[in-house]
Design a protein around this motif. Structure first.
Motif, PDB file in Angstrom:
ATOM      1  N   ASP A 101       0.669  -1.165  -0.080  1.00 11.22           N
ATOM      2  CA  ASP A 101      -0.005   0.045  -0.082  1.00 11.22           C
ATOM      3  C   ASP A 101       1.058   1.208   0.087  1.00 11.22           C
ATOM      4  O   ASP A 101       0.625   2.281  -0.622  1.00 11.22           O
ATOM      5  N   GLU A 102       2.021   1.262   0.826  1.00 11.06           N
ATOM      6  CA  GLU A 102       2.800   2.232   0.920  1.00 11.06           C
ATOM      7  C   GLU A 102       3.469   2.591  -0.614  1.00 11.06           C
ATOM      8  O   GLU A 102       3.624   3.686  -1.112  1.00 11.06           O
ATOM      9  N   VAL A 103       4.049   1.444  -1.104  1.00  7.04           N
ATOM     10  CA  VAL A 103       4.278   1.781  -2.377  1.00  7.04           C
ATOM     11  C   VAL A 103       3.659   2.148  -3.540  1.00  7.04           C
ATOM     12  O   VAL A 103       3.942   3.024  -4.316  1.00  7.04           O
ATOM     13  N   GLU A 104       2.384   1.670  -3.617  1.00  4.66           N
ATOM     14  CA  GLU A 104       1.381   1.881  -4.549  1.00  4.66           C
ATOM     15  C   GLU A 104       1.044   3.361  -4.283  1.00  4.66           C
ATOM     16  O   GLU A 104       0.796   4.175  -5.220  1.00  4.66           O
ATOM     17  N   LYS A 105       0.790   3.920  -3.143  1.00  4.77           N
ATOM     18  CA  LYS A 105       0.681   5.407  -2.867  1.00  4.77           C
ATOM     19  C   LYS A 105       1.449   6.259  -3.420  1.00  4.77           C
ATOM     20  O   LYS A 105       1.229   7.232  -4.306  1.00  4.77           O
ATOM     21  N   ALA A 106       3.021   6.103  -3.194  1.00  2.00           N
ATOM     22  CA  ALA A 106       4.120   6.796  -3.661  1.00  2.00           C
ATOM     23  C   ALA A 106       4.191   6.635  -5.196  1.00  2.00           C
ATOM     24  O   ALA A 106       4.636   7.554  -5.886  1.00  2.00           O
ATOM     25  N   ASP A 107       4.063   5.476  -5.609  1.00  2.00           N
ATOM     26  CA  ASP A 107       3.947   5.231  -6.927  1.00  2.00           C
ATOM     27  C   ASP A 107       5.459   5.486  -7.543  1.00  2.00           C
ATOM     28  O   ASP A 107       5.575   6.557  -8.547  1.00  2.00           O
ATOM     29  N   PRO A 108       6.486   5.105  -7.187  1.00  2.00           N
ATOM     30  CA  PRO A 108       7.983   5.389  -7.637  1.00  2.00           C
ATOM     31  C   PRO A 108       8.003   4.681  -9.160  1.00  2.00           C
ATOM     32  O   PRO A 108       7.502   3.916  -9.410  1.00  2.00           O
ATOM     33  N   LYS A 109       9.064   5.486  -9.675  1.00  2.00           N
ATOM     34  CA  LYS A 109       9.445   5.069 -11.025  1.00  2.00           C
ATOM     35  C   LYS A 109      10.925   4.708 -11.134  1.00  2.00           C
ATOM     36  O   LYS A 109      11.563   5.136 -10.246  1.00  2.00           O
ATOM     37  N   PRO A 110      11.289   3.893 -11.953  1.00  2.00           N
ATOM     38  CA  PRO A 110      12.745   3.303 -11.723  1.00  2.00           C
ATOM     39  C   PRO A 110      13.554   4.519 -12.105  1.00  2.00           C
ATOM     40  O   PRO A 110      13.397   5.062 -12.907  1.00  2.00           O
ATOM     41  N   GLY A 111      14.626   4.613 -11.277  1.00  2.00           N
ATOM     42  CA  GLY A 111      15.719   5.759 -11.272  1.00  2.00           C
ATOM     43  C   GLY A 111      15.240   7.272 -11.042  1.00  2.00           C
ATOM     44  O   GLY A 111      15.848   7.926 -11.058  1.00  2.00           O
ATOM     45  N   GLU A 112      13.778   7.196 -10.400  1.00  2.00           N
ATOM     46  CA  GLU A 112      13.268   8.525 -10.016  1.00  2.00           C
ATOM     47  C   GLU A 112      14.157   9.381  -9.178  1.00  2.00           C
ATOM     48  O   GLU A 112      14.288  10.542  -9.041  1.00  2.00           O
ATOM     49  N   ASP A 113      14.913   8.358  -8.133  1.00  2.00           N
ATOM     50  CA  ASP A 113      15.466   9.111  -7.229  1.00  2.00           C
ATOM     51  C   ASP A 113      16.709   9.482  -7.405  1.00  2.00           C
ATOM     52  O   ASP A 113      16.990  10.685  -6.929  1.00  2.00           O
ATOM     53  N   ALA A 114      17.283   9.148  -8.554  1.00  2.00           N
ATOM     54  CA  ALA A 114      18.663   9.609  -8.910  1.00  2.00           C
ATOM     55  C   ALA A 114      18.190  10.879  -9.616  1.00  2.00           C
ATOM     56  O   ALA A 114      19.002  12.001  -9.583  1.00  2.00           O
ATOM     57  N   GLU A 115      17.283  10.852 -10.341  1.00  2.00           N
ATOM     58  CA  GLU A 115      16.947  12.053 -11.281  1.00  2.00           C
ATOM     59  C   GLU A 115      16.368  13.290 -10.220  1.00  2.00           C
ATOM     60  O   GLU A 115      16.610  14.489 -10.501  1.00  2.00           O
ATOM     61  N   LEU A 116      15.913  12.966  -9.015  1.00  6.88           N
ATOM     62  CA  LEU A 116      15.434  13.941  -8.113  1.00  6.88           C
ATOM     63  C   LEU A 116      16.639  14.579  -7.503  1.00  6.88           C
ATOM     64  O   LEU A 116      16.793  15.869  -7.252  1.00  6.88           O
ATOM     65  N   ARG A 117      17.541  13.560  -7.284  1.00  3.73           N
ATOM     66  CA  ARG A 117      18.973  14.217  -6.572  1.00  3.73           C
ATOM     67  C   ARG A 117      19.544  15.240  -7.626  1.00  3.73           C
ATOM     68  O   ARG A 117      20.039  16.244  -7.341  1.00  3.73           O
ATOM     69  N   GLU A 118      19.694  15.005  -8.906  1.00  4.61           N
ATOM     70  CA  GLU A 118      19.972  16.170  -9.727  1.00  4.61           C
ATOM     71  C   GLU A 118      19.478  17.168  -9.797  1.00  4.61           C
ATOM     72  O   GLU A 118      19.861  18.138  -9.946  1.00  4.61           O
ATOM     73  N   GLU A 119      18.143  17.021  -9.940  1.00  2.00           N
ATOM     74  CA  GLU A 119      17.138  18.297  -9.879  1.00  2.00           C
ATOM     75  C   GLU A 119      17.422  19.275  -8.845  1.00  2.00           C
ATOM     76  O   GLU A 119      17.326  20.379  -8.869  1.00  2.00           O
ATOM     77  N   VAL A 120      17.509  18.558  -7.606  1.00  2.00           N
ATOM     78  CA  VAL A 120      17.656  19.375  -6.265  1.00  2.00           C
ATOM     79  C   VAL A 120      18.968  19.915  -6.447  1.00  2.00           C
ATOM     80  O   VAL A 120      19.162  21.181  -5.908  1.00  2.00           O
ATOM     81  N   ASP A 121      19.985  19.452  -6.645  1.00  2.00           N
ATOM     82  CA  ASP A 121      21.341  20.017  -6.685  1.00  2.00           C
ATOM     83  C   ASP A 121      21.224  21.321  -7.810  1.00  2.00           C
ATOM     84  O   ASP A 121      21.870  22.247  -7.531  1.00  2.00           O
ATOM     85  N   ARG A 122      20.623  20.983  -9.048  1.00  2.00           N
ATOM     86  CA  ARG A 122      20.302  22.160  -9.955  1.00  2.00           C
ATOM     87  C   ARG A 122      19.712  23.365  -9.336  1.00  2.00           C
ATOM     88  O   ARG A 122      20.063  24.506  -9.491  1.00  2.00           O
ATOM     89  N   LEU A 123      18.306  23.046  -8.659  1.00  2.00           N
ATOM     90  CA  LEU A 123      17.600  24.185  -8.158  1.00  2.00           C
ATOM     91  C   LEU A 123      18.449  24.882  -6.974  1.00  2.00           C
ATOM     92  O   LEU A 123      18.301  25.903  -6.748  1.00  2.00           O
ATOM     93  N   SER A 124      18.945  24.139  -6.157  1.00  2.00           N
ATOM     94  CA  SER A 124      19.606  24.500  -5.115  1.00  2.00           C
ATOM     95  C   SER A 124      20.821  25.605  -5.372  1.00  2.00           C
ATOM     96  O   SER A 124      21.405  26.520  -4.544  1.00  2.00           O
TER      97      SER A 124
END
Length: 570
Positions: free
Chosen positions: A201-224
């Motif tokens: 249920d936790e995984v379904e609600k979050a609905d993660p995508k393969p490699g999404e965590d790496a993409e988010l790290r890059e975007e945070v670095d760019r915005l910060s």
């Protein structure tokens, strides 16, 4: 090829200082005067195959007793495989077994050149030898052996239903074990399913995508670091292309400097091909710097600080970090866990249906086993009746006319690997006596004869290749002794038979005659074993008959016995 004992060496055992027995494949008999050490030969064979070590048997003056046996075995057979399993070796189809007993009581055993526990020899002996003597009636007194022997005696009638029963029993046990596991762990499985559903249920609600965590790290670095990234791009752009909107006097940009270099070289390129090549490379460098400068300008315009977007991305990062912390190293692993968890939940929730299916199969198998077990009981009962009659007839000829052997069969409380029948050989020494287990219904001397009768009846159905009989003729003589000799010869058609006897009627039937000789040497008795030729056999039988080797009457009687035995075997 059936295994057999080829040679036995004995040192320091009882009255035997040193003796070597070379044994024939058929019927070998050992005779000798009282006290010569005949029984020590049987004791030595017993030690060789895991018998109890008694330090009192060590010859006085010796620090240990040693018995070494050479056996001929099939290199591809069951015995060879057992030897190889414990690290032993078989050379040219010969297996060496050795046993020592110290005067202090320590015992050691070797099998195929490898030190092994004495129990290993005992286990191996089950497929090699059956010893029947006053103190050692081991193999057929075991209930499991008696059932297996009766099954072999029953023959082909039992083979097919027994195979069908064993197949059904194996599946019945598997189903029963699965049912026990499923029903006994119902609560644990329910708890496991709840935990897996919560995670899914936790995984379904979050609905993660393969490699999404790496993409988010890059975007945070760019915005910060948006301001720093934009300033760096603008500075680099100015260094490469300059700023035509600025009225300040600045150092020449990279494009201008490369252009000057190219102009200088182009003026004289025609005089040297090497310099012409460098001029071309300067032209390429100019184009490349121009492209990079254009992209830097576009990048600088695209970068802008967005606090709202940064907050959204960081919040999404926190959600994924929670999943990764609980279910995997990254979103890819989390998704793989979710797939496995979903499959496991399906299995757990399908247990009720599975229990129902297994219960129905268990009931069907129980019914099938009941039918097959009843058929096995019927076939065994018929074989037991034939067997009891055959052994009783043999005992009549062996001077036990009133003895009767029966096969007792009782039903076990539950199904076993071979049915529900518990088999026990029983004997009543006279009509008024109830049948008792063999070791309780017969004396030591009688038990050897009973075992001989049983082995003769089982001959061909019993896989044991070597039989040893000691005192099998105790308390008998005359015609009964001849019958014992005749039956031992019959048994030797399908197995190796070694017999210690004091009766010439028995010895006459042997294929090989060994005599245990003793010689007085002061207070020490030394014994050796000698193989007799035809003339030597006649002299030994004469001694056994008349007490005198050179008695003409004894010699004539001995030769008559040998002729009768030879004609009978022929």
């Amino acid at each position: 090829m059936r295994p057999r004992v080829e040679e036995v060496r004995i040192q320091g055992l009882g009255v035997i200082d040193e003796a070597v027995l070379v044994l024939s494949p058929g019927f070998t008999v050992l005779t000798g005067e009282t006290g010569a050490g005949k029984t020590m030969v049987v004791t030595g064979l017993g030690l060789l195959f895991g018998g109890r070590a008694d330090p009192a048997r060590v010859r006085p003056g010796s620090d240990k007793a040693t018995v070494e046996g050479t056996l001929v075995v099939d290199p591809a057979g069951r015995v060879a495989q057992q030897v190889q399993d414990v690290g032993g070796e078989i050379e040219d189809g010969e297996l060496i077994i050795s046993r020592t007993v110290s005067a202090e009581g320590r015992s050691r055993a070797w099998l195929g050149g490898r030190t092994v526990p004495v129990g290993t020899l005992t286990y191996l002996a089950e497929d090699l030898v059956a010893v029947h003597g006053q103190m050692d009636q081991q193999r057929l007194l075991q209930p499991g052996r008696q059932r297996a022997a009766l099954d072999r005696y029953a023959g082909e009638d039992l083979v097919k239903p027994l195979r069908a029963y064993e197949h059904a029993y194996k599946r019945h046990k598997q189903v029963a074990d699965q049912l026990t596991e499923l029903t006994a762990r119902a609560r644990e499985r329910a708890q496991e399913a709840d935990l897996l559903k919560f995670g899914l249920d936790e995984v379904e609600k979050a609905d993660p995508k393969p490699g999404e965590d790496a993409e988010l790290r890059e975007e945070v670095d760019r915005l910060s670091h948006a301001d720093s990234l934009r300033n760096a791009a603008e500075t680099a752009h100015r260094a490469l292309l300059g700023d035509p909107m600025s009225g300040e006097q600045v150092m020449q940009d990279a494009i201008a400097l490369v252009g000057q270099a190219r102009t200088a070289v182009e003026a004289v390129r025609e005089f040297d091909p090497v310099l012409a090549g460098l001029a071309d490379r300067l032209a390429e460098a100019g184009y490349l710097i121009s492209d990079v400068a254009t992209e830097l300008a576009a990048y600088a315009e695209s970068v802008e600080a967005d606090p709202v977007r940064l907050a959204v991305v960081q919040e999404r990062q926190a959600v994924l970090a929670h999943l990764v912390r609980k279910y995997g190293e990254d979103t890819g692993v989390v998704l793989a866990w979710a797939a496995q968890a979903a499959q496991r939940v399906t299995e757990l929730e399908g247990d009720d249906e599975r229990i129902g299916d297994l219960t129905r199969e268990h009931e069907e198998l129980t019914g099938r086993l009941t039918e097959l077990a009843a058929e096995l009981t019927r076939i065994r009962a018929a074989a037991a009746e034939r067997f009891g009659q055959a052994v009783t007839e043999e005992l009549t000829a062996l001077a036990m006319p009133h003895a009767r052997v029966v096969v007792g069969m009782t039903a076990a409380a539950d199904f076993g690997p071979h049915g529900v029948d518990e088999v026990e050989l029983r004997m009543s020494p006279h009509p008024a006596s109830p049948p008792l287990p063999l070791n309780k219904g017969a004396s030591g001397g009688e038990l050897s004869r009973v075992m001989l009768a049983i082995e003769v009846v089982f001959a061909g159905a019993d896989p044991v290749p070597t039989f040893v009989f000691d005192e099998v003729d105790a308390g008998v003589g005359g015609k009964a002794a001849v019958e014992i000799g005749r039956r031992l010869a019959r048994l030797a058609r399908t197995a190796q038979v070694i017999v210690v006897t004091h009766l010439p009627q028995v010895a006459a039937f042997a294929d090989q005659h060994l005599v245990v000789e003793k010689a007085g040497d002061g207070s020490v008795v030394r014994s050796g074993v000698v193989a007799l030729d035809k003339d030597g056999r006649a002299r030994e039988l004469s001694r056994m008959l008349a007490g005198l080797e050179d008695s003409e009457l004894g010699r004539a009687h001995a030769e008559e016995l040998l002729s009768i035995a030879a004609a009978d075997k022929a």
